[in-house]
Design an enzyme around this catalytic site. Structure first.
Site, short mmCIF file in Angstrom:
data_model
loop_
_atom_site.label_atom_id
_atom_site.label_comp_id
_atom_site.label_asym_id
_atom_site.label_seq_id
_atom_site.Cartn_x
_atom_site.Cartn_y
_atom_site.Cartn_z
CG HIS A 19 113.80 16.22 135.81
ND1 HIS A 19 114.18 15.19 134.99
CD2 HIS A 19 112.61 16.66 135.34
CE1 HIS A 19 113.24 15.02 134.06
NE2 HIS A 19 112.30 15.90 134.24
CG HIS A 54 126.55 21.61 138.92
ND1 HIS A 54 126.25 22.89 139.35
CD2 HIS A 54 126.07 21.51 137.66
CE1 HIS A 54 125.61 23.53 138.38
NE2 HIS A 54 125.50 22.71 137.34
CD GLU A 55 126.13 18.47 135.22
OE1 GLU A 55 124.92 18.62 134.97
OE2 GLU A 55 127.00 19.32 134.93
CG HIS A 60 121.25 20.44 136.65
ND1 HIS A 60 120.73 21.68 136.92
CD2 HIS A 60 122.51 20.65 136.20
CE1 HIS A 60 121.63 22.61 136.63
NE2 HIS A 60 122.73 22.01 136.20
ZN LIG Z 1 124.48 22.91 135.61
#
Ligand SMILES: [Zn+2]
Length: 231
Positions: free
Chosen positions: A104, A96-97, A100
């Site tokens: 980006h 999940h991270e 991100h």
């Molecule tokens: Zn998150």
């Protein structure tokens, strides 16, 4: 006054429920090892490599569920238990991270809006904390001005939580796809367990949005004088 109490206890109950849900899902599924044997850090590195992301470094940090992606320093930070852990929960959160970090890299619009709004959101959250306190003790502000300030500040907080939703749901969708695609999390029981952790985490963002929306509408109605006669 009744409306305010209902709003206060209602939103508090909602956020307690959401955080209980994420903790219980995590506690349960951090005991379920993924048969692939990868650690969270290994999966994160693999996902970054697959996406050609070379400028994001992976770190471990103290604390429980402290995992996050820091866009300003391009750091992917995992809690120690997820960095070293091989559970389906650890892999889900690590992926999940990475979602991100990929957002980006791809300049995903809602992430850009969210990053741009961080500063003003910090100010708004200070304002909604201090204005009622100052108003209570000093009565420095005319009532109407205080209500207007509160409505605008909660409007900012609400918009911030609103753009957070696509950012979080998209990161989770990317995580599920890559974990299934690479076989890091096996289809069936493992995938379902991993999904429960990420879906519970998403619920906390929905709860935060609903809460700020509730407060925003409350102050908006006060401001426009459409409040009921429960004063
Ligand atoms: Zn998150």
């Amino acid at each position: 006054m009744m409306t305010m109490l209902l709003l206060f206890f209602g939103t508090m109950a909602l956020s307690l429920y959401a955080s209980w849900k994420v903790r219980s899902a995590y506690n349960r599924y951090s005991q379920v090892p993924a048969s692939s044997g990868y650690t969270g850090a290994e999966v994160a590195q693999r996902i970054l490599d697959l996406n050609g992301i070379r400028d994001v470094s992976i770190h471990s940090t103290h604390g429980h569920l402290t995992d996050h992606y820091d866009p300003s320093n391009r750091r992917l930070v995992l809690s120690e238990e997820n960095y070293h852990g091989t559970s389906v929960a650890a892999l889900g959160i690590a992926a999940h991270e990475c979602g991100h970090a990929i957002q980006h890299q791809q300049l995903y619009a809602p992430l850009k809006w969210r990053m741009a709004a961080v500063g003003i959101t910090g100010i708004a959250s200070q304002i909604v904390m201090w204005v009622p306190l100052i108003g209570l003790f000093g009565g420095f502000f005319p009532y109407k001005l205080a209500i207007t300030i509160m409505a605008v500040s909660f409007g900012i907080l609400m918009l911030f939580q609103l753009v957070t939703l696509p950012v979080e749901f998209d990161a989770t969708a990317r995580a599920k796809k890559v974990l299934a695609g690479t076989g890091a999390v096996a289809a069936g029981t493992e995938f379902k367990a991993m999904s429960k952790v990420l879906d519970a985490a998403a619920l906390t963002y929905v709860a935060a949005f609903v809460s700020t929306l509730g407060y925003f509408l409350y102050y908006l109605l006060q401001m426009t004088g459409m409040r009921g006669n429960d004063e």
